[in-house]
Design a protein around this motif. Structure first.
Motif, PDB file in Angstrom:
ATOM      1  N   LEU A 291       0.837  -1.195   0.000  1.00 12.80           N
ATOM      2  CA  LEU A 291       0.000   0.000   0.000  1.00 12.80           C
ATOM      3  C   LEU A 291       0.867   1.238   0.000  1.00 12.80           C
ATOM      4  N   THR A 292       0.369   2.329  -0.616  1.00 20.32           N
ATOM      5  CA  THR A 292       1.146   3.554  -0.642  1.00 20.32           C
ATOM      6  C   THR A 292       1.305   4.101   0.761  1.00 20.32           C
ATOM      7  N   SER A 293       2.406   4.788   0.999  1.00 18.10           N
ATOM      8  CA  SER A 293       2.727   5.245   2.339  1.00 18.10           C
ATOM      9  C   SER A 293       1.983   6.503   2.722  1.00 18.10           C
ATOM     10  N   ALA A 294       1.199   7.065   1.832  1.00 20.36           N
ATOM     11  CA  ALA A 294       0.482   8.303   2.122  1.00 20.36           C
ATOM     12  C   ALA A 294      -0.979   8.009   2.402  1.00 20.36           C
ATOM     13  N   SER A 295      -1.600   8.935   3.087  1.00 21.90           N
ATOM     14  CA  SER A 295      -3.025   8.817   3.362  1.00 21.90           C
ATOM     15  C   SER A 295      -3.819   9.061   2.084  1.00 21.90           C
ATOM     16  N   PRO A 296      -4.686   8.140   1.670  1.00 24.06           N
ATOM     17  CA  PRO A 296      -5.512   8.386   0.475  1.00 24.06           C
ATOM     18  C   PRO A 296      -6.359   9.649   0.612  1.00 24.06           C
ATOM     19  N   LYS A 297      -6.806   9.935   1.822  1.00 30.21           N
ATOM     20  CA  LYS A 297      -7.617  11.138   2.023  1.00 30.21           C
ATOM     21  C   LYS A 297      -6.796  12.396   1.747  1.00 30.21           C
ATOM     22  N   GLU A 298      -5.535  12.430   2.240  1.00 30.87           N
ATOM     23  CA  GLU A 298      -4.679  13.596   2.010  1.00 30.87           C
ATOM     24  C   GLU A 298      -4.325  13.729   0.537  1.00 30.87           C
ATOM     25  N   LEU A 299      -4.075  12.594  -0.125  1.00 31.39           N
ATOM     26  CA  LEU A 299      -3.801  12.655  -1.562  1.00 31.39           C
ATOM     27  C   LEU A 299      -5.007  13.171  -2.339  1.00 31.39           C
ATOM     28  N   ALA A 300      -6.213  12.783  -1.916  1.00 34.77           N
ATOM     29  CA  ALA A 300      -7.419  13.277  -2.586  1.00 34.77           C
ATOM     30  C   ALA A 300      -7.547  14.787  -2.417  1.00 34.77           C
ATOM     31  N   VAL A 301      -7.235  15.301  -1.234  1.00 37.10           N
ATOM     32  CA  VAL A 301      -7.290  16.747  -0.992  1.00 37.10           C
ATOM     33  C   VAL A 301      -6.274  17.462  -1.879  1.00 37.10           C
ATOM     34  N   GLN A 302      -5.063  16.917  -1.971  1.00 41.35           N
ATOM     35  CA  GLN A 302      -4.033  17.564  -2.781  1.00 41.35           C
ATOM     36  C   GLN A 302      -4.358  17.468  -4.267  1.00 41.35           C
ATOM     37  N   ARG A 303      -4.968  16.374  -4.692  1.00 41.57           N
ATOM     38  CA  ARG A 303      -5.401  16.272  -6.091  1.00 41.57           C
ATOM     39  C   ARG A 303      -6.420  17.368  -6.407  1.00 41.57           C
ATOM     40  N   THR A 304      -7.404  17.529  -5.529  1.00 41.11           N
ATOM     41  CA  THR A 304      -8.428  18.556  -5.749  1.00 41.11           C
ATOM     42  C   THR A 304      -7.813  19.948  -5.777  1.00 41.11           C
ATOM     43  N   LEU A 305      -6.870  20.221  -4.866  1.00 43.37           N
ATOM     44  CA  LEU A 305      -6.226  21.536  -4.822  1.00 43.37           C
ATOM     45  C   LEU A 305      -5.450  21.796  -6.102  1.00 43.37           C
ATOM     46  N   ALA A 306      -4.697  20.804  -6.568  1.00 39.27           N
ATOM     47  CA  ALA A 306      -3.933  20.988  -7.805  1.00 39.27           C
ATOM     48  C   ALA A 306      -4.845  21.280  -8.988  1.00 39.27           C
ATOM     49  N   GLU A 307      -5.961  20.550  -9.092  1.00 38.64           N
ATOM     50  CA  GLU A 307      -6.877  20.770 -10.213  1.00 38.64           C
ATOM     51  C   GLU A 307      -7.593  22.105 -10.087  1.00 38.64           C
ATOM     52  N   ASP A 308      -7.919  22.531  -8.842  1.00 37.61           N
ATOM     53  CA  ASP A 308      -8.560  23.829  -8.657  1.00 37.61           C
ATOM     54  C   ASP A 308      -7.643  24.971  -9.069  1.00 37.61           C
ATOM     55  N   LEU A 309      -6.341  24.797  -8.900  1.00 36.19           N
ATOM     56  CA  LEU A 309      -5.371  25.828  -9.273  1.00 36.19           C
ATOM     57  C   LEU A 309      -4.940  25.722 -10.734  1.00 36.19           C
ATOM     58  N   GLY A 310      -5.616  24.872 -11.497  1.00 35.37           N
ATOM     59  CA  GLY A 310      -5.331  24.761 -12.925  1.00 35.37           C
ATOM     60  C   GLY A 310      -4.247  23.766 -13.287  1.00 35.37           C
ATOM     61  N   GLY A 311      -3.782  22.953 -12.309  1.00 34.35           N
ATOM     62  CA  GLY A 311      -2.752  21.970 -12.596  1.00 34.35           C
ATOM     63  C   GLY A 311      -3.324  20.579 -12.798  1.00 34.35           C
ATOM     64  N   THR A 312      -2.432  19.605 -12.863  1.00 34.67           N
ATOM     65  CA  THR A 312      -2.829  18.211 -13.031  1.00 34.67           C
ATOM     66  C   THR A 312      -2.138  17.364 -11.959  1.00 34.67           C
ATOM     67  N   PHE A 313      -2.735  16.220 -11.652  1.00 35.74           N
ATOM     68  CA  PHE A 313      -2.202  15.320 -10.632  1.00 35.74           C
ATOM     69  C   PHE A 313      -1.813  14.007 -11.299  1.00 35.74           C
ATOM     70  N   HIS A 314      -0.636  13.487 -10.916  1.00 37.12           N
ATOM     71  CA  HIS A 314      -0.137  12.264 -11.535  1.00 37.12           C
ATOM     72  C   HIS A 314       0.332  11.307 -10.442  1.00 37.12           C
ATOM     73  N   HIS A 315       0.165  10.020 -10.711  1.00 37.63           N
ATOM     74  CA  HIS A 315       0.555   8.966  -9.760  1.00 37.63           C
ATOM     75  C   HIS A 315       1.543   8.054 -10.460  1.00 37.63           C
ATOM     76  N   VAL A 316       2.750   7.940  -9.890  1.00 33.42           N
ATOM     77  CA  VAL A 316       3.826   7.183 -10.519  1.00 33.42           C
ATOM     78  C   VAL A 316       4.335   6.141  -9.527  1.00 33.42           C
ATOM     79  N   VAL A 317       4.668   4.959 -10.034  1.00 34.86           N
ATOM     80  CA  VAL A 317       5.229   3.889  -9.213  1.00 34.86           C
ATOM     81  C   VAL A 317       6.733   3.810  -9.459  1.00 34.86           C
ATOM     82  N   GLY A 318       7.509   3.796  -8.375  1.00 30.58           N
ATOM     83  CA  GLY A 318       8.958   3.694  -8.496  1.00 30.58           C
ATOM     84  C   GLY A 318       9.610   3.500  -7.146  1.00 30.58           C
ATOM     85  N   ASP A 319      10.549   2.556  -7.068  1.00 30.13           N
ATOM     86  CA  ASP A 319      11.238   2.301  -5.801  1.00 30.13           C
ATOM     87  C   ASP A 319      12.298   3.358  -5.513  1.00 30.13           C
TER      88      ASP A 319
END
Length: 876
Positions: free
Chosen positions: A274-302
């Protein structure tokens, strides 16, 4: 034959020179020997543009007659028969005259391209469909001539024809765009400097996006990995912590400093659970990025620094924004951290910003989602501490001059065993205890350099050392594992709590849920697959991410739900302990899918039930209300044709009057039925214009007896913005209904007054009235209140009146009449001004927006009259 190529000249406003540039290119091609013809070019009586047509072959236009007026359009058949190499087609967004081969000119161009003919065309930025609302908010005028953005995006070449607002206004003032009598009005309305500047910015940004697509395609085809700083792209590295919001806002401010800046927020998840971040916090940051005109991306990498730099170079970013490390000072012994590593390896083409925040230096806390397993780095460190550490300690003690004694030597070796347990768990600690006991026996217990012990006390000491080491290692390992298990359960409970909350909130978006699965488990793509039976093929009910799996067996993770549904994930193989949470997500995905389909079925059932109710009521109306006047007409006609009765002139007149009354009644009933069908299908399109009430209301009284209505329409009332035909029909239905239910000795009052920015038309009767609970029900179709006689109609008059009122932006409500009776209140919008002179600014403004000739303006007026609801009221 290959498909032709499309070249488009895009302008920000009429008059910038699109058609002139297109014709100039045509002359250059002809000089080079190209077979280039003019399929359709409109010069709008502009002398310089008209001169450019000289020397070019022109395909004769096709002439069409519409409503006794002649119009010309591009003759597609003639162009196809001529089959030139290049065809010039002006005004790509133009709407063809009814009866043409295609509705839109861009559809004509598609036929030419499919035939292998290259096309050069023109279009203004305000004609793009996606920008209609933006252009209307800037200019105040709604653009009617539009075309899909994709048509322009598919063009092989797009060239921006640009001109500064000041230069365009000078060109306008010199009479190069419109005739002198229209210049002043155009300059003060549509061609204001602010309007032109805003439209120019829209055009520049739209073309910049298109250029960016070409650039990305070129870099991908040629494998270019270095950054080309043609545009400011800012990548924000997120850890899932609360500091991410600060970083996103900071990046947005950096992007605002340069025109066209873009923000890309990226979270990099490890591939071991499982990802080490809170899904709820990531959802908040995704919404903030999109509200400010940006985009949100999720990448897998060790390797987080490498994955972040790879992503930044892949999107051609110019800057990276990272937060100050949350690690404590002593934790830097394990490495320099992500920020320092990214800054060191970014190279000269990427700028790295380290932003301070409130969480800096407070520590990362527990690894929320690492599960009960220890990381690979910790296990390696544990083995090194447990095996290499005792050997190094033994060398130090042997070479040291001081004799610490066997008890102190044992304590030092025990310290290494505890450290190995803390880092790597039980096995490195056991190895450390065994290896340490051998070293103690060989180097520090007499006889030295032999694996024997001469003093029994030393044997007891070594045995106690091994026992204590194993016990402490077991306790430490158990505590560490319990801590990680608690952290994992906390992460799982947070995810399941969020999932349960989404169920309670009624969130039914399947794509959002699948995106949540992808983010939670750090996957590349997720798909919900289903099939009708055991041997039927799998179909995709929903998916997110690139290249989603199409078969469960082709996915890295397959979570079956029932016999014929499965959740398939691609990206990596999940450990067994993660499947418990994945099963909850899969079950919820199926519930969301079922709920969506049930909702669709309920909507269809509701529509069918409503249609069935309408049909039942219509059959009832046809079976009685329409047959009654038909029976009367039939009886009167049969009487007149009878040979055995000699009718007097008075009797014949009475029978003919009855036939006329029955026909009028039938016409009224059929008219209401047709109007209701238009309202039900949404085909009523009002033609709004400003008009005085006293021009419309008196015309609505033709279907009621004379002297049965009293009018009070003040001459001082402002004009109203309505469709005259719809308003007449609404008032006529209201008056007829009021007269029908009023006592014979009471007149119906029709009065109008002003209320703020509205005008109220009140139709007052002195009938029995309607109770409050039935005031809304009387506006439903096929409803007749109380003891209305069966011959009183089909119950559509008020429903049609309210439908027409709402179509014009007004309202219709029922109120009690003081002293008894019912008052219908029709509220209408006040017009903006009195009628304008023919040379006023507004028509010029419309003309400027459309960039059409007088012929095209006449065509627009003719098209508008084709709407399904005619302005003339049907006979009552």
């Amino acid at each position: 034959m290959g498909r032709g190529k499309l070249r488009i000249y895009l302008g920000a406003a009429p008059g910038v020179g699109k058609t002139y540039a297109m014709l100039s290119e045509a002359h250059r091609r002809v000089e080079r020997g190209a077979d280039c013809v003019v399929a359709f070019v409109e010069h709008h009586d502009r002398p310089r543009t008209e001169v450019m047509l000289h020397g070019l072959e022109q395909i004769p236009r096709r002439e069409l007659v519409h409503r006794d007026a002649a119009f010309t359009e591009m003759d597609v058949d003639a162009v196809l028969e001529r089959a030139p190499a290049v065809a010039l087609v002006d005004e790509l967004a133009h709407t063809n005259v009814p009866g043409s081969r295609n509705t839109k000119r861009w559809q004509d161009v598609e036929e030419l391209l499919a035939a292998g003919i290259d096309v050069v065309s023109t279009v203004n930025i305000q004609h793009l469909e996606s920008l209609g609302d933006v252009v209307e908010s800037i200019t105040g005028v709604r653009q009617r001539e539009t075309l899909p953005d994709e048509v322009v995006r598919r063009a092989d070449q797009i060239e921006l024809v640009d001109m500064s607002p000041q230069a365009l206004r000078r060109r306008m003032a010199h009479g190069n765009i419109y005739k002198p009598d229209k210049v002043d009005a155009a300059l003060s309305n549509y061609f204001r400097p602010g309007n032109l500047t805003a439209l120019r910015e829209l055009a520049l940004l739209w073309v910049a996006d298109r250029v960016d697509e070409y650039l990305q395609q070129y870099r991908g085809e040629h494998g270019i990995r270095s950054t080309w700083q043609a545009r400011e792209r800012i990548v924000v590295g997120l850890t899932g912590g609360p500091e991410g919001r600060t970083l996103i806002r900071r990046a947005a401010r950096l992007a605002e400093k340069g025109a066209g800046g873009e923000v890309l927020a990226v979270y990099i998840a490890r591939s071991d659970g499982l990802t080490s971040a809170s899904p709820k916090e990531l959802a908040v940051q995704r919404t903030l990025a999109e509200d400010l005109g940006g985009t949100f991306h999720h990448v897998v990498g060790d390797d987080i620094p490498s994955a972040l730099l790879e992503f930044a170079r892949g999107v051609n970013a110019s800057q990276i924004v990272l937060g100050s490390s949350r690690r404590k000072a002593w934790q830097y012994v394990f490495g320099p951290g992500v920020g320092a590593t990214v800054a060191r390896e970014s190279g000269p083409d990427l700028d790295v910003h380290i932003v301070t925040h409130d969480e800096a230096g407070k520590g990362r806390g527990l690894p929320v989602a690492r599960g009960a397993r220890l990381g690979r780095s910790r296990i390696i460190a544990g083995w090194l501490t447990g095996v290499v550490g005792p050997a190094v300690l033994a060398l130090l003690l042997i070479n040291a001059d001081a004799d610490l004694g066997l008890a102190n030597d044992m304590l030092l070796f025990l310290t290494l065993t505890v450290a190995a347990a803390l880092l790597g768990g039980l096995l490195p600690a056991l190895a450390s205890a065994a290896f340490g006991s051998l070293l103690l026996n060989y180097f520090f217990t007499p006889p030295l350099h032999r694996l024997t012990v001469s003093d029994p006390k030393n044997i007891v000491a070594i045995v106690i050392f091994v026992g204590v080491a194993i016990s402490v290692a077991s306790v430490v390992d158990l505590a560490a594992r319990r801590t990680h298990q608690a952290a994992r359960l906390r992460a799982e409970s947070e995810i399941l709590s969020f999932l349960a909350g989404s169920v309670l909130r009624g969130e039914t978006s399947l794509d959002a849920l699948l995106e949540r699965v992808r983010e939670t488990f750090g996957m590349e793509s997720v798909a919900l697959l289903e099939r009708a039976g055991d041997v039927d093929p799998w179909t995709c009910a929903g998916s997110v991410g690139p290249r989603p799996p199409t078969l469960p067996e082709a996915a890295h993770v397959d979570m079956p739900v029932g016999d014929h549904t499965a959740l398939a994930l691609s990206g990596r193989v999940l450990p067994a302990e993660d499947r418990r949470v994945l099963a909850a997500f899969a079950a919820q995905a199926v519930v969301v899918l079922d709920r969506k389909r049930l909702q669709q079925e309920a909507d269809q059932a509701r529509t069918l039930a409503e249609g069935n109710r309408i049909r039942t009521a219509l059959l009832a109306a046809v079976s009685h209300d329409l047959r009654t006047p038909l029976a009367a007409i039939k009886a009167a006609v049969s009487s007149l044709r009878s040979d055995d009765v000699a009718w007097s002139e008075e009797d014949e007149a009475e029978l003919l009057e009855g036939i006329e009354a029955g026909a009028d009644r039938l016409d009224h009933l059929v008219g209401n039925l047709l109007d209701m069908s238009r309202l039900q299908t949404g085909t009523v399109t009002p033609l709004i214009r400003e008009i005085d009430l006293d021009e419309v209301v008196p015309m609505a009284l033709g279907g009621v007896p004379e002297h049965s209505v009293e009018l009070e329409i003040p001459e001082t009332l402002p004009m109203v913005a309505v469709d005259p035909g719809l308003l007449e029909r609404s008032v006529a239905n209201l008056v007829e209904n009021a007269v029908k239910y009023s006592p014979e000795d009471e007149r119906v009052l029709v009065a109008a007054s002003t209320l703020g920015d509205r005008v109220e038309v009140r139709v007052v009767d002195r009938g029995r009235g309607v109770p409050d609970e039935a005031k809304d029900r009387i506006f439903a179709p096929f409803q007749r209140y109380g003891d209305a006689p069966r011959g009183a109609g089909v119950g559509l008059g008020l429903a049609v009146a309210r439908g027409f009122a709402e179509a014009m932006g007004g309202t219709l409500n029922a109120e009690d009449t003081p002293g008894g009776g019912l008052t219908m209140v029709l509220t209408l919008r006040v017009g903006s001004a009195r009628p304008k002179a023919p040379d006023a600014a507004e028509p010029v403004q419309e003309e400027a927006v459309q960039e059409e000739a007088v012929q095209e303006e006449a065509l627009q007026a003719e098209r508008v009259q084709e709407e399904p609801v005619q302005p003339e009221r049907q006979a009552s």
